[in-house]
Design an enzyme around this catalytic site. Structure first.
Site, short mmCIF file in Angstrom:
data_model
loop_
_atom_site.label_atom_id
_atom_site.label_comp_id
_atom_site.label_asym_id
_atom_site.label_seq_id
_atom_site.Cartn_x
_atom_site.Cartn_y
_atom_site.Cartn_z
N HIS A 90 -4.35 -17.30 -5.17
CA HIS A 90 -5.14 -16.13 -3.52
C HIS A 90 -6.24 -16.84 -3.80
O HIS A 90 -7.79 -16.97 -3.14
CB HIS A 90 -5.51 -15.31 -4.36
CG HIS A 90 -6.42 -15.54 -6.13
ND1 HIS A 90 -6.06 -16.08 -7.19
CD2 HIS A 90 -8.03 -14.81 -6.52
CE1 HIS A 90 -6.68 -16.20 -8.45
NE2 HIS A 90 -8.00 -15.56 -7.70
N ASP A 91 -7.04 -18.26 -4.69
CA ASP A 91 -7.80 -19.75 -4.01
C ASP A 91 -7.94 -20.08 -2.92
O ASP A 91 -8.76 -21.11 -2.92
CB ASP A 91 -8.66 -19.62 -5.59
CG ASP A 91 -9.08 -18.50 -6.32
OD1 ASP A 91 -9.65 -17.08 -5.62
OD2 ASP A 91 -9.44 -18.99 -7.33
N GLU A 150 -7.57 -19.86 -16.69
CA GLU A 150 -8.02 -21.19 -15.56
C GLU A 150 -8.79 -21.83 -15.96
O GLU A 150 -10.44 -20.96 -16.03
CB GLU A 150 -7.97 -19.71 -14.47
CG GLU A 150 -7.64 -20.24 -13.08
CD GLU A 150 -9.70 -20.30 -12.64
OE1 GLU A 150 -9.78 -20.04 -11.33
OE2 GLU A 150 -10.09 -19.64 -13.20
N ASP A 198 -10.09 -16.02 -16.77
CA ASP A 198 -10.64 -17.01 -15.38
C ASP A 198 -11.60 -17.46 -15.90
O ASP A 198 -12.72 -17.35 -16.85
CB ASP A 198 -10.91 -15.40 -14.35
CG ASP A 198 -11.71 -15.31 -13.45
OD1 ASP A 198 -11.03 -16.30 -13.12
OD2 ASP A 198 -13.43 -15.69 -13.10
N ASN A 201 0.03 4.58 -0.16
CA ASN A 201 -0.90 5.65 -0.10
C ASN A 201 -1.12 6.04 1.59
O ASN A 201 -2.91 6.68 2.00
CB ASN A 201 -1.48 6.32 -0.81
CG ASN A 201 -2.68 5.10 -0.55
OD1 ASN A 201 -2.77 4.19 -0.63
ND2 ASN A 201 -3.63 5.85 -1.60
N ASP A 243 -1.77 -1.35 -3.79
CA ASP A 243 -2.19 -0.65 -5.01
C ASP A 243 -0.89 -0.71 -6.43
O ASP A 243 0.26 -1.12 -5.50
CB ASP A 243 -2.02 0.75 -4.55
CG ASP A 243 -1.30 1.80 -3.97
OD1 ASP A 243 -0.02 1.31 -3.85
OD2 ASP A 243 -1.71 2.18 -2.15
N ASP A 248 0.57 -1.08 0.23
CA ASP A 248 -0.02 -0.26 -0.11
C ASP A 248 0.87 1.22 0.49
O ASP A 248 1.76 1.43 0.75
CB ASP A 248 -0.97 0.04 1.22
CG ASP A 248 -2.12 1.31 1.34
OD1 ASP A 248 -2.02 2.01 0.42
OD2 ASP A 248 -2.18 1.14 2.59
N ASP A 297 -5.46 -10.21 -15.68
CA ASP A 297 -5.83 -11.76 -15.72
C ASP A 297 -7.93 -10.59 -16.69
O ASP A 297 -7.94 -9.72 -16.40
CB ASP A 297 -6.69 -11.12 -13.94
CG ASP A 297 -7.29 -12.14 -13.54
OD1 ASP A 297 -7.96 -12.94 -13.92
OD2 ASP A 297 -6.28 -13.09 -12.02
N ASP A 350 -3.68 3.82 3.05
CA ASP A 350 -5.43 3.65 2.80
C ASP A 350 -6.01 2.39 3.08
O ASP A 350 -6.92 1.73 3.45
CB ASP A 350 -6.47 4.01 2.01
CG ASP A 350 -6.20 3.24 0.57
OD1 ASP A 350 -5.67 2.83 0.61
OD2 ASP A 350 -6.31 3.28 -0.46
O1 TEU Z 1 -11.98 -19.04 -9.28
C1 TEU Z 1 -12.28 -19.67 -10.55
C2 TEU Z 1 -12.62 -21.06 -9.83
O2 TEU Z 1 -13.91 -21.91 -9.60
C3 TEU Z 1 -13.14 -20.74 -8.10
O3 TEU Z 1 -13.89 -21.22 -7.60
C4 TEU Z 1 -12.32 -21.78 -7.22
O4 TEU Z 1 -12.43 -22.59 -7.12
C5 TEU Z 1 -12.54 -21.37 -5.76
O5 TEU Z 1 -12.24 -19.93 -5.64
C6 TEU Z 1 -11.72 -21.99 -4.83
O6 TEU Z 1 -12.50 -21.81 -4.17
C7 TEU Z 1 -11.64 -17.76 -10.37
C8 TEU Z 1 -10.63 -16.59 -10.00
O7 TEU Z 1 -9.80 -17.46 -9.69
C9 TEU Z 1 -11.70 -16.31 -8.54
O8 TEU Z 1 -10.83 -15.74 -6.95
C10 TEU Z 1 -12.79 -16.08 -8.51
O9 TEU Z 1 -13.55 -15.38 -7.20
C11 TEU Z 1 -13.85 -16.65 -9.32
O10 TEU Z 1 -12.65 -17.37 -10.79
C12 TEU Z 1 -14.81 -15.39 -10.44
O11 TEU Z 1 -14.85 -14.96 -10.61
CA CA Z 2 -3.34 2.11 -1.40
#
Ligand code: TEU
Ligand code: CA
Length: 555
Positions: free
Chosen positions: A332-333, A258, A202, A26, A32, A24, A101, A28
């Site tokens: 991130h998932d 993905e 995605d 700034n 960013d 971050d 993305d 907040d």
């Molecule tokens: O995720 C795709 C997806 O199939 C997700 O449902 C995944 O299996 C789940 O997050 C696991 O818990 C993509 C993105 O990476 C995710 O961050 C988004 O929320 C999703 O698509 C919708 O765009």
């Molecule tokens: Ca920020």
């Protein structure tokens, strides 16, 4: 034997940034673009070739940017288009590349197309989304959304339902409408003309919806499964081939899809003939790890070697010579990989993080490193539902716990193990307040272990997880066998050890990984000739592998 065609995106290591949690600039509390730009030297020194940024487009953030309201604008919280252009030129100035993305299966419900579309049945944009009449006073069919609840939302204005395979704020675009494809492809060209280097697409396997019948309902489930009609369909492949001709072939891009699916699906998307994408993320090793109940991912299921190895070895064997692969454990998932696949206790955290790093950098395919993984960052283990920000948790809580179907303590335990927020806590830069992520209040709490897991300390310590990643990345750049070598599994039935070899142009790389927290018998590496390229232990003991020991030899 086969000859693998060379490509920069096969030789590259990709680093995923989740911008909201990276840095971050700034105060907040939200990461960013300028925060990213300020830390590019850190990434350059780590040695990564490509940065993939999770979505940075304008978004009301119901799903942290995976709900885009304007594909040609930057999210206010992340900065401006000037900040983006500056970031891109600074990335290029360091010889790195940027992958964006692309979230185009759905948009935000605040996107101008949807705002028009929902105005009524006669609106020129109506057919940009998927609208249907209800059946017997309920939704058009029994499909459930990926984030709990029905996949259909009733709209008062026109008395019809629209489809949303994710949250109701993420209506699915209607790719069958040629105007939608024109709009998406033009937008993609616009970003490519700006100079970006690729797309991570995605849920790309869902774009071609073929029919709208009720889906199969598994025992105990509340909704039907849409996948037989929406996933990996012929039309999805046709749209991707069209995208390839109209956009991708005009540029030199890294493209990664993905999409869940099996190796047959991957072979179609990422085929060596190059008709669709460069590679796809396999989901089977990650999402396959649940108890197969109606709760899906919410379970206590661990990550036993036999299951993970069987799946990943199968992906290695099925794809080689036919399609390019990706290698990743975290993003991130998913929860933090050291917590899920390794061991995040004080005793084993470092050594197991390095063992997992060895795996993702020596399997065949392009490795993806998720921010903070190179420090061995761990799960945060929230203990109450209110601590979670992720819509996936709140929707699941509503569907299963508030309705009395699942015990709250059980669900909290599943959340702590597998929630996406585990991987979304802020990057741990140093020992200052909020781990140096922000001078304000972070949008999601910083993991308290930043005092001993942080970038500044690890950059100074040659034995850190960070330097181990740096060395692995350097090895990839200097040893074509790591990129192009033929994969052969070894010791496939060993209860503790994951082993394999890679061969290319007269060189052989042998890898042995102890997946457990105890000493295990193993003579493979004693019997293997060659020099040691890398290991997470300073010395080895004959006939055994030490807890989480990883050894790589080159002959
Ligand atoms: O995720 C795709 C997806 O199939 C997700 O449902 C995944 O299996 C789940 O997050 C696991 O818990 C993509 C993105 O990476 C995710 O961050 C988004 O929320 C999703 O698509 C919708 O765009
Ligand atoms: Ca920020």
């Amino acid at each position: 034997m086969f000859t693998e065609k060379k490509a920069w995106w096969k030789e590259a290591v990709v680093y995923q940034i989740y911008p909201r949690s990276f840095a971050d600039s700034n105060g907040d509390g939200i990461g960013d673009l300028n925060g990213i730009t300020e830390h590019l030297d850190y990434l350059k020194n780590l040695g990564v070739d490509v940065i993939w940024c999770s979505p940075v487009y304008a978004s009301p953030n119901h799903d942290n940017g995976y709900d885009i309201s304007d594909y040609r604008a930057i999210m206010k919280e992340f900065g401006t288009m000037e900040d983006f252009d500056h970031m891109l030129s600074e990335i290029h100035a360091r010889g790195m590349k940027l992958v964006m993305d692309l979230v185009a299966n759905h948009s935000s419900d605040e996107h101008a197309w949807f705002v028009e579309s929902r105005k009524g049945r006669d609106n020129p944009y109506r057919d940009y989304y998927i609208w249907r009449d209800g059946v017997n006073g309920g939704p058009p069919n029994n499909w459930g959304s990926c984030f709990s609840g029905s996949a259909w939302e009733y709209d008062e204005v026109s008395g019809q339902y629209y489809l949303h395979l994710f949250t109701k704020e993420q209506p699915d675009l209607n790719w069958a409408n040629p105007k939608v494809r024109d709009g998406i492809f033009d937008m993609m060209c616009w970003w490519c003309d700006k100079g970006i280097d690729g797309f991570r697409m995605d849920v790309i396997g869902m774009i071609g919806k073929e029919s709208f019948e009720d889906g199969p309902v598994s025992p105990g489930a509340l909704y039907g499964d849409f996948s037989p009609f929406c996933m990996h369909t012929h039309t999805t492949h046709a749209y991707l081939q069209e995208m390839r001709r109209r956009v991708l072939d005009k540029y030199d891009l890294l493209t990664v899809g993905e999409t869940s699916g099996n190796t047959d699906n991957a072979l179609q998307y990422a085929n060596n003939e190059g008709t669709e994408l460069n590679m796809v993320f396999g989901f089977e090793h990650n999402d396959g790890l649940n108890d197969g109940t109606e709760l899906g991912k919410w379970s206590d299921h661990g990550a036993p070697l036999a299951e993970v190895r069987k799946t990943l070895n199968r992906w290695q064997m099925s794809l080689q010579g036919k399609a390019w692969n990706t290698v990743y454990l975290g993003n991130h998932d998913q929860p933090r990989q050291v917590s899920r696949y390794g061991n995040d206790s004080e005793l084993f955290r470092t050594v197991s993080a390095k063992m997992l790093a060895t795996l993702i950098h020596t399997l065949r395919g392009t490795p993806y490193v998720y921010q903070g993984e190179e420090l061995g960052m761990t799960n945060i283990y929230f203990s109450s539902v209110d601590e979670y920000q992720d819509v996936e948790n709140h929707n699941a809580w509503h569907q299963w716990v508030e309705s009395g179907r699942v015990d709250a303590q059980d669900m909290l335990r599943y959340f702590a193990r597998i929630s996406r927020d585990n991987a979304r806590t802020p990057m741990q830069w140093n020992t200052q307040q909020n781990a140096g992520f922000t001078t304000g209040t972070p949008w999601l709490p910083v993991n308290r272990n930043y005092l001993f897991i942080n970038a500044e300390d690890q950059v100074k310590d040659p034995n850190s997880v960070y330097h181990y990643y740096r060395r692995l990345i350097e090895l990839r750049h200097n040893n074509p066998v790591i990129v192009y070598g033929l994969f052969t599994p070894l010791l496939e039935d060993d209860p503790n050890v994951w082993a394999y070899k890679r061969e290319y142009e007269g060189k052989t790389l042998t890898v042995a990984l102890n997946w457990t927290d105890h000493k295990v018998p193993c003579t493979l590496m004693d019997e293997t000739e060659g020099v040691e390229l890398i290991s997470n232990y300073p010395s080895h003991q004959k006939g055994i592998l030490q807890p989480y020991e990883a050894i790589v030899k080159l002959l």
